[in-house]
Design a protein around this motif. Structure first.
Motif, PDB file in Angstrom:
ATOM      1  N   ARG A  27       7.364  12.231  35.198  1.00 41.90           N
ATOM      2  CA  ARG A  27       8.791  12.116  35.498  1.00 41.90           C
ATOM      3  C   ARG A  27       9.062  11.133  36.629  1.00 41.90           C
ATOM      4  O   ARG A  27      10.086  10.442  36.637  1.00 41.90           O
ATOM      5  CB  ARG A  27       9.358  13.491  35.855  1.00 41.90           C
ATOM      6  N   ALA A  28       8.155  11.065  37.589  1.00 36.89           N
ATOM      7  CA  ALA A  28       8.363  10.200  38.750  1.00 36.89           C
ATOM      8  C   ALA A  28       8.035   8.737  38.470  1.00 36.89           C
ATOM      9  O   ALA A  28       8.367   7.871  39.282  1.00 36.89           O
ATOM     10  CB  ALA A  28       7.521  10.695  39.927  1.00 36.89           C
ATOM     11  N   SER A  29       7.397   8.469  37.337  1.00 36.19           N
ATOM     12  CA  SER A  29       7.028   7.088  37.015  1.00 36.19           C
ATOM     13  C   SER A  29       8.268   6.268  36.699  1.00 36.19           C
ATOM     14  O   SER A  29       9.258   6.776  36.161  1.00 36.19           O
ATOM     15  CB  SER A  29       6.063   7.063  35.829  1.00 36.19           C
ATOM     16  N   GLU A  30       8.204   4.978  37.004  1.00 32.80           N
ATOM     17  CA  GLU A  30       9.390   4.125  36.913  1.00 32.80           C
ATOM     18  C   GLU A  30       9.413   3.235  35.680  1.00 32.80           C
ATOM     19  O   GLU A  30      10.359   2.462  35.506  1.00 32.80           O
ATOM     20  CB  GLU A  30       9.493   3.260  38.178  1.00 32.80           C
ATOM     21  N   ASP A  31       8.416   3.291  34.834  1.00 32.30           N
ATOM     22  CA  ASP A  31       8.399   2.452  33.636  1.00 32.30           C
ATOM     23  C   ASP A  31       7.836   3.249  32.472  1.00 32.30           C
ATOM     24  O   ASP A  31       7.176   4.279  32.644  1.00 32.30           O
ATOM     25  CB  ASP A  31       7.579   1.190  33.873  1.00 32.30           C
ATOM     26  N   SER A  50       3.105   4.863  41.374  1.00 31.99           N
ATOM     27  CA  SER A  50       4.477   5.239  41.720  1.00 31.99           C
ATOM     28  C   SER A  50       4.675   5.280  43.232  1.00 31.99           C
ATOM     29  O   SER A  50       5.684   4.791  43.753  1.00 31.99           O
ATOM     30  CB  SER A  50       4.820   6.600  41.112  1.00 31.99           C
ATOM     31  N   SER A  95       4.769   1.787  44.585  1.00 27.33           N
ATOM     32  CA  SER A  95       6.031   1.143  44.249  1.00 27.33           C
ATOM     33  C   SER A  95       7.157   1.632  45.148  1.00 27.33           C
ATOM     34  O   SER A  95       7.997   0.854  45.604  1.00 27.33           O
ATOM     35  CB  SER A  95       6.377   1.416  42.781  1.00 27.33           C
ATOM     36  N   GLN A  96       7.174   2.933  45.431  1.00 28.07           N
ATOM     37  CA  GLN A  96       8.211   3.490  46.308  1.00 28.07           C
ATOM     38  C   GLN A  96       8.077   2.965  47.728  1.00 28.07           C
ATOM     39  O   GLN A  96       9.071   2.628  48.375  1.00 28.07           O
ATOM     40  CB  GLN A  96       8.135   5.018  46.285  1.00 28.07           C
ATOM     41  N   SER A 141       3.843   3.828  32.206  1.00 26.41           N
ATOM     42  CA  SER A 141       3.314   4.846  33.113  1.00 26.41           C
ATOM     43  C   SER A 141       3.731   6.241  32.688  1.00 26.41           C
ATOM     44  O   SER A 141       2.935   7.192  32.737  1.00 26.41           O
ATOM     45  CB  SER A 141       3.780   4.563  34.541  1.00 26.41           C
ATOM     46  N   LYS A 142       4.985   6.397  32.266  1.00 24.38           N
ATOM     47  CA  LYS A 142       5.467   7.706  31.829  1.00 24.38           C
ATOM     48  C   LYS A 142       4.676   8.216  30.636  1.00 24.38           C
ATOM     49  O   LYS A 142       4.244   9.372  30.592  1.00 24.38           O
ATOM     50  CB  LYS A 142       6.957   7.627  31.483  1.00 24.38           C
TER      51      LYS A 142
END
Length: 373
Positions: free
Chosen positions: A295-299, A362, A365-366, A302-303
């Motif tokens: 859920r926390a992945s941005e693409d 993730s 990236s954050q 990765s999800k």
């Protein structure tokens, strides 16, 4: 706390490590008991394998995204070729041809294919334009990625592993956004094909497992012996169990495979319902952590990667628990992190390593985003 706990330690995924280490150590205790209160041959090799594969998982977690995306298809092809090699020159054991032996090294390529399929599909759908997801271009290549290794694994024969490959791959396809009606249609077609597959494609021993699952009491001393003794062991444990080292079903050799496929029954007899709940809670925490990484992945890549690896672990857990309690046919699926066996430990630790890797992407990236702001 940041002034007390060093940052490298604080950044570790302790939500994963605590239940994971708990399962491994609890499994070692159960294996110690299964070997008549001896650390050899099960508990010591179990801990050694975990230590080796944990280091492997840490190494995987440090891989960068460009390398993983680049290696997704080549890794899949290599494992597929290993499956072909198994058919040509694989070692035979227990009536099945599933292993490759090179000197002292013995590997089971079908186990490696479970995460390899997930990585390949995640890469495929990660690159696929969103507008093409509801089209047939999103189905045919992905279907081939799943069906080719399934066919090779079924030739070994290994129905359980082929279903695991299908489950992980199918979930990635579902989460990629393919239309729900396609999955409903596939489920209806599969249900209609079950009688045909049962009579014409399954081996005699596989049909026997299905009929035994439906009615284990028809041959309690023959085909139904395993599941009957497993249910006796689980039921006799009661609330708190008979006590550590006091299980009669495993120690008196009534329970087959007490250290591998039926390790949960061995545990439940000695630790009871409380031990079973502890085991299930640890798995729930690990799977919840894996889904939180997805859920926390941005693409999309990765999800799908994180969700597919979580699904692979879930399949092991769900099928093993259903199997030992008599709710599914006996298909030879071990319990992750507790059963004695190197192949399943390797596969599940690869999944753990990939989840740690996606989490690191993730987090990185954050942090980069915060620095840019």
């Amino acid at each position: 706390m940041s002034t007390i706990v060093p940052a490298p330690i604080a950044r570790q995924p302790w939500q994963l490590f605590f239940p994971l280490f708990g399962l491994v150590l609890f499994g070692a205790a159960v294996l110690y008991s299964a070997a008549a209160s001896s650390i050899s041959p099960y508990a010591d090799s179990h801990l050694l394998r975990f230590g080796i594969f944990f280091i492997m998982a840490v190494v995987i977690s440090r891989l960068d995204r460009p390398l993983v995306t680049f290696m997704a298809y080549p890794a899949y092809v290599v494992v597929l070729l290993l499956l072909v090699a198994v058919e040509a020159a694989g070692a035979i054991g227990g009536g099945s041809q599933r292993w490759l032996e090179v000197g002292p090294i013995r590997i089971q390529p079908s186990e490696l294919m479970k995460p390899a399929v997930v990585v390949a599909l995640a890469r495929y759908y990660g690159d696929l334009p969103a507008g093409m997801v509801p089209t047939w271009q999103a189905v045919i290549p992905a279907g081939l990625i799943i069906l080719m290794p399934m066919a090779l694994v079924l030739l070994q024969p290994d129905l359980g592993t082929s279903l695991a490959i299908a489950f992980g791959g199918g979930l990635v396809m579902f989460l990629a956004g393919l239309p729900l009606r396609w999955f409903v249609g596939a489920a209806v077609a599969a249900a209609a094909a079950i009688p045909f597959a049962f009579f014409f494609f399954l081996h005699d021993y596989q049909r026997s497992r299905v009929t035994t699952f439906l009615d284990p009491e028809r041959d309690p001393l023959g085909e139904g012996y395993q599941i009957t003794q497993s249910k006796i062991a689980i039921g006799s444990g009661g609330m708190f169990g008979k006590g550590f080292g006091d299980g009669s079903q495993s120690h008196l050799n009534y329970l087959p495979e007490p250290h591998t496929d039926f390790v949960f029954a061995t545990m439940a007899e000695e630790w009871g319902l409380m031990g079973g709940l502890f085991t299930i809670l640890c798995f729930a925490l690990i799977l919840n952590w894996g889904l939180s990484v997805a859920r926390a992945s941005e693409d999309r890549f990765s999800k799908l990667l994180a969700a597919g690896m979580s699904a692979t672990i879930f399949f092991y857990v769900a099928i093993n628990l259903l199997m030992v309690m008599g709710f599914a046919p006996v298909v030879g699926i071990p319990l992750p992190f507790m059963s004695h066996g190197g192949s399943s430990m390797m596969t599940n630790m690869i999944c753990i390593g990939v989840l740690m890797m996606v989490r690191r992407w993730s987090t990185k990236s954050q942090r980069t985003g915060l620095l840019v702001r």
